[in-house]
Design an enzyme around this catalytic site. Sequence first.
Site, PDB file in Angstrom:
ATOM      1  N   HIS A  64     -15.270 -13.941 123.155  1.00 44.69           N
ATOM      2  CA  HIS A  64     -16.099 -12.729 123.197  1.00 44.69           C
ATOM      3  C   HIS A  64     -15.468 -11.625 124.048  1.00 44.69           C
ATOM      4  CE1 HIS A  64     -20.532 -11.247 123.360  1.00 44.69           C
ATOM      5  NE2 HIS A  64     -19.705 -10.218 123.479  1.00 44.69           N
ATOM      6  N   ASN A  98     -17.965  -3.934 117.414  1.00 46.96           N
ATOM      7  CA  ASN A  98     -18.635  -2.659 117.708  1.00 46.96           C
ATOM      8  C   ASN A  98     -17.648  -1.589 118.153  1.00 46.96           C
ATOM      9  OD1 ASN A  98     -18.236  -3.918 120.205  1.00 46.96           O
ATOM     10  ND2 ASN A  98     -20.082  -3.072 121.111  1.00 46.96           N
ATOM     11  N   ASP A 166     -22.459  -8.000 117.491  1.00 46.00           N
ATOM     12  CA  ASP A 166     -22.542  -7.906 118.947  1.00 46.00           C
ATOM     13  C   ASP A 166     -22.567  -6.473 119.460  1.00 46.00           C
ATOM     14  OD1 ASP A 166     -22.643  -9.450 121.498  1.00 46.00           O
ATOM     15  OD2 ASP A 166     -20.981  -8.108 121.916  1.00 46.00           O
ATOM     16  N   HIS A 193     -25.676 -11.946 119.124  1.00 49.20           N
ATOM     17  CA  HIS A 193     -26.073 -11.185 120.316  1.00 49.20           C
ATOM     18  C   HIS A 193     -27.594 -11.216 120.319  1.00 49.20           C
ATOM     19  CE1 HIS A 193     -26.163  -7.502 122.965  1.00 49.20           C
ATOM     20  NE2 HIS A 193     -27.321  -7.358 122.357  1.00 49.20           N
ATOM     21  N   ASN A 276     -25.412  -6.052 129.555  1.00 49.30           N
ATOM     22  CA  ASN A 276     -26.467  -6.467 128.645  1.00 49.30           C
ATOM     23  C   ASN A 276     -26.120  -7.802 128.007  1.00 49.30           C
ATOM     24  OD1 ASN A 276     -28.811  -6.294 127.242  1.00 49.30           O
ATOM     25  ND2 ASN A 276     -28.112  -4.738 125.795  1.00 49.30           N
ATOM     26  N   ASP A 303     -17.338 -11.694 127.542  1.00 49.57           N
ATOM     27  CA  ASP A 303     -17.954 -10.419 127.130  1.00 49.57           C
ATOM     28  C   ASP A 303     -17.220  -9.247 127.804  1.00 49.57           C
ATOM     29  OD1 ASP A 303     -19.545  -8.658 125.777  1.00 49.57           O
ATOM     30  OD2 ASP A 303     -21.421  -9.205 126.782  1.00 49.57           O
ATOM     31  N   HIS A 307     -15.136  -0.003 130.218  1.00 51.51           N
ATOM     32  CA  HIS A 307     -15.617   1.374 130.126  1.00 51.51           C
ATOM     33  C   HIS A 307     -14.811   2.233 131.101  1.00 51.51           C
ATOM     34  CE1 HIS A 307     -19.010   0.503 127.526  1.00 51.51           C
ATOM     35  NE2 HIS A 307     -19.343  -0.509 128.302  1.00 51.51           N
TER      36      HIS A 307
END
Length: 426
Positions: A64, A98, A166, A193, A276, A303, A307
């Site tokens: 992930h 995504n 996800d 997810h 999240n 995960d 950013h």
Amino acid sequence: MKRCIRNGQIYGTGNSRSGKPGDIWIQGGVIEKITEPGEAFWQEDTEYIDAGGCWVVPGLVDLHVHFREPGQTEKEDIASGCRAAAAGGVTTVCCMPNTKPAADCEEIIRLIDEKAGNACGVHVLPVASITVGMNGKTVVNTRKLYNCDTQCKELTGRGIAALSEDGRSVMDSAVMESAMVQARDLGIPVFSHTEDHAITAESPEGEEIIVARDILLAKKTGCPLHLCHISTKGSLDLIRLGKRWGLKLTAETAPHYFTLTREDTANKTDTLRKMNPPLRGEEDREAVRQALKDGTLDVIATDHAPHCPEEKQRPFAEAPFGVVGLETSFAVAYTELVKRGILTPEELVRRMSTKPAEILGLRRGIIAEGYPADLAVIDTQREYTIHGEHLYSKGKNTPFEGKRVFGKVVCTLADGNVIYREGEEA
Ligand code: DOR
Ligand code: ZN
Ligand code: ZN
């Protein structure tokens, strides 16, 4: 080139040899022989890698990660993500769909595969979205994606690693069911997810309602289901039930859920710990640790969600969700789980490499003669402090800033090639 990793403590052999020192002889990308330390299996043209005092583990498999390419390469691109993986001892990743646009068709899957082919050698297995443009309504062309010619196909027999939305959930249960029927027929796992968007993610039910629904859909359809980033005690009870039913059901958690709690996000100001699902309470953290021990949680994944600093510097409510993890997952897991006596070294390797490889149907995740030489050499005695600014990832948003950990990756190999060596520039 022939290589020999000398004198490391070898874990993940799947037999009684595990934990013992030995030499690993590599030729043509494959582990040719494992010998007692110091034996001269062959001598000429061999590069020796000294692993004395270190662990040698099968390359970690991270189910992930978010690599942001195409579309948001200022956050991460496939090359920088692969470098981060290699620096973390990770040799295989599943990259989530995504991106911008979403990875919902052959063209984008092939683009990801091509970029991965030009990166450092980490195996990048793309995950396609469940619905077109992640619109939650129209299921993607699963057969086309299944047949896509990618490295993933060479390694697993199918063009994509999995289907997943996800970043969000497919809220329409009928759409989810139809996707799971198609996935089952092709033998593609679905990675879920689990978030009910009608309920605040802060409440455990926001996660548990979709955990329950997707377990029921897995029961109804027979589709292999993998539940992502599990964080609550209630989810674990539901997973235990699903496993008792004998479903093809697996689940993962991430290092932040077994290490941190919401108390660590002081007054909702620490955007480095905004993700999240969110951090939960002490009882949940403890339940997650126990579930990793008893196997209710099969896998530790990261995960990894990079950013930009500017985005994470916004006020808490406006900052994006997500934390990076590829370069710190082993050290945090080793420090929090093995050093505290919760997992044995062998169990840790199973959660981070062997089991995720099994879920993918990948002939990796173990150290054995005849297997591909995906390996990480890790100095578990070395203590250091995690700092975002030291990471190879473009994302510096680690939730473990300032944390002291044990376990430094010193060298990573994929298919017998050195793809990371501490101290050498990428
Ligand atoms: O924290 C998260 N970040 N959770 C998600 O579901 C998506 C991810 C991202 O893409 O940034
Ligand atoms: Zn997610
Ligand atoms: Zn994610």
